[in-house]
Design a protein around this motif. Sequence first.
Motif, PDB file in Angstrom:
ATOM      1  N   UNK A 195      56.232  23.648  37.336  1.00 12.49           N
ATOM      2  CA  UNK A 195      56.456  24.079  38.581  1.00 12.49           C
ATOM      3  C   UNK A 195      56.329  23.125  39.699  1.00 12.49           C
ATOM      4  N   UNK A 196      55.284  22.239  39.799  1.00 17.64           N
ATOM      5  CA  UNK A 196      55.009  21.295  40.655  1.00 17.64           C
ATOM      6  C   UNK A 196      56.170  20.365  40.433  1.00 17.64           C
ATOM      7  N   UNK A 197      56.516  19.859  39.516  1.00 16.56           N
ATOM      8  CA  UNK A 197      57.561  18.844  39.656  1.00 16.56           C
ATOM      9  C   UNK A 197      58.961  19.221  39.934  1.00 16.56           C
ATOM     10  N   UNK A 198      59.152  20.636  39.762  1.00 21.17           N
ATOM     11  CA  UNK A 198      60.424  21.198  40.219  1.00 21.17           C
ATOM     12  C   UNK A 198      60.183  21.394  41.907  1.00 21.17           C
ATOM     13  N   UNK A 199      59.030  21.627  42.367  1.00 20.46           N
ATOM     14  CA  UNK A 199      58.931  21.857  43.878  1.00 20.46           C
ATOM     15  C   UNK A 199      59.103  20.110  44.422  1.00 20.46           C
ATOM     16  N   UNK A 200      58.715  19.319  43.596  1.00 22.97           N
ATOM     17  CA  UNK A 200      58.802  17.792  44.312  1.00 22.97           C
ATOM     18  C   UNK A 200      60.266  17.332  44.189  1.00 22.97           C
ATOM     19  N   UNK A 201      60.828  17.659  43.118  1.00 21.92           N
ATOM     20  CA  UNK A 201      62.440  17.396  42.971  1.00 21.92           C
ATOM     21  C   UNK A 201      63.389  18.063  43.866  1.00 21.92           C
TER      22      UNK A 201
ATOM     23  N   UNK B 149      49.254  18.184  44.795  1.00 24.11           N
ATOM     24  CA  UNK B 149      49.019  19.196  43.889  1.00 24.11           C
ATOM     25  C   UNK B 149      49.100  18.547  42.468  1.00 24.11           C
ATOM     26  N   UNK B 150      50.066  17.837  42.122  1.00 23.25           N
ATOM     27  CA  UNK B 150      50.434  17.221  40.842  1.00 23.25           C
ATOM     28  C   UNK B 150      49.336  16.551  40.468  1.00 23.25           C
ATOM     29  N   UNK B 151      48.690  15.476  41.547  1.00 23.23           N
ATOM     30  CA  UNK B 151      47.559  14.622  41.103  1.00 23.23           C
ATOM     31  C   UNK B 151      46.307  15.463  41.198  1.00 23.23           C
TER      32      UNK B 151
ATOM     33  N   UNK C 133      46.001  18.459  39.770  1.00 23.96           N
ATOM     34  CA  UNK C 133      46.031  19.146  38.582  1.00 23.96           C
ATOM     35  C   UNK C 133      45.756  18.222  37.348  1.00 23.96           C
ATOM     36  N   UNK C 134      46.230  16.969  37.497  1.00 28.74           N
ATOM     37  CA  UNK C 134      45.840  16.062  36.511  1.00 28.74           C
ATOM     38  C   UNK C 134      44.359  15.995  36.537  1.00 28.74           C
ATOM     39  N   UNK C 135      44.004  15.279  37.732  1.00 27.46           N
ATOM     40  CA  UNK C 135      42.391  15.031  37.947  1.00 27.46           C
ATOM     41  C   UNK C 135      41.648  16.010  37.816  1.00 27.46           C
ATOM     42  N   UNK C 136      41.888  17.301  38.370  1.00 28.06           N
ATOM     43  CA  UNK C 136      41.068  18.522  38.011  1.00 28.06           C
ATOM     44  C   UNK C 136      40.898  18.709  36.628  1.00 28.06           C
ATOM     45  N   UNK C 137      42.110  18.616  35.912  1.00 27.81           N
ATOM     46  CA  UNK C 137      42.009  19.040  34.004  1.00 27.81           C
ATOM     47  C   UNK C 137      40.804  17.985  33.729  1.00 27.81           C
ATOM     48  N   UNK C 138      41.198  16.767  34.021  1.00 27.94           N
ATOM     49  CA  UNK C 138      40.266  15.758  33.345  1.00 27.94           C
ATOM     50  C   UNK C 138      38.778  16.040  33.973  1.00 27.94           C
TER      51      UNK C 138
END
Length: 317
Positions: free
Chosen positions: A245-251, A264-266, A268-273
């Motif tokens: 969803x976030x990549x769709x928002x970005x593009x 948000x993309x950053x 989600x990635x960092x938060x998952x880690x």
Amino acid sequence: MSDSDKKPFDFMGLRKIASAVSIFLVVAAIALLAVRGLNLGLDFTGGTSVELEYQKPPALEDVRATLTEAGYEKFVVQNFGDDNLVLVRLAESRNDKLAEEIEATLTAGGDELKLISSEFVGSQVGEELKEDSGLGLLIALAVVLIYVGMRFQFKFGIASVLPLAHDVIIILGIFSLFQWTFDLSVLAALLAVIGYSLNDTIVVADRIRENFRKMRVGDSEQIINESIHQTIGRTINTSGTTLVVLFALFFLGGEAINNFAIALIIGVVVGTYSSIYVSANLLVALGVTREDMVIPPKEGAGEAEEEEQPPEWLNRM
């Protein structure tokens, strides 16, 4: 070999490497913020807001190109309310005729439009907004600490709040590194990241608490490792669908929300880690044990059980 017999991946075996990576990223982010700072948007620095109404919906890229050719450097162009309505925000200027100049510049480019209103916001207002934003982030983290500490245990509260601070600092560091504009939409993304990362962390923490009470063998690292193994599928699925969803928002969302989507993309990635490694790492470092998970007996529980025993004559029947 059945799934239950498979040995789980040793997440905690990499915890020292993960700790080194996290410390490096946080220190680097803080250094960047100290040296380069953030590229604050007009929401924080102040400026002039000009509202225009076009006869036909304009291409925002053309509006930006016209303003750039006219010599304007720091500005934001976006729609509001309707495709015909355009909001132009420019860096602070006390020129009373700035709105008329913007209207004339865009009209000279061949567009039919009219000026609806203009408003000047001073830097003092932006400074107050910046202070309130920082205070809001601190309050959010404090509330999380209290909530998790009450729901689980104080060690879990610390192991939940520090990863959230870890995520926010890294996002701010990346924005400082690339000098992406930091405005209110990015601030909203940071608050959303706090909520997202907290949700992930609580799922893992809940399973850790459950396994501490259920598993009779294994030390803290083994129990935490097993808990992460049991929740990793849910974590990856949730993060993956969110990123789609976030990549769709970005593009597809346009320039106005690009930085919001990037944050948000950053996040989600960092938060998952961080929900896998930072939070679990802190629980091991804080020495969480089975004793921390023991449910204290309720007062009067023994008396209540005695009262609930059936009378002796009934037992003889």
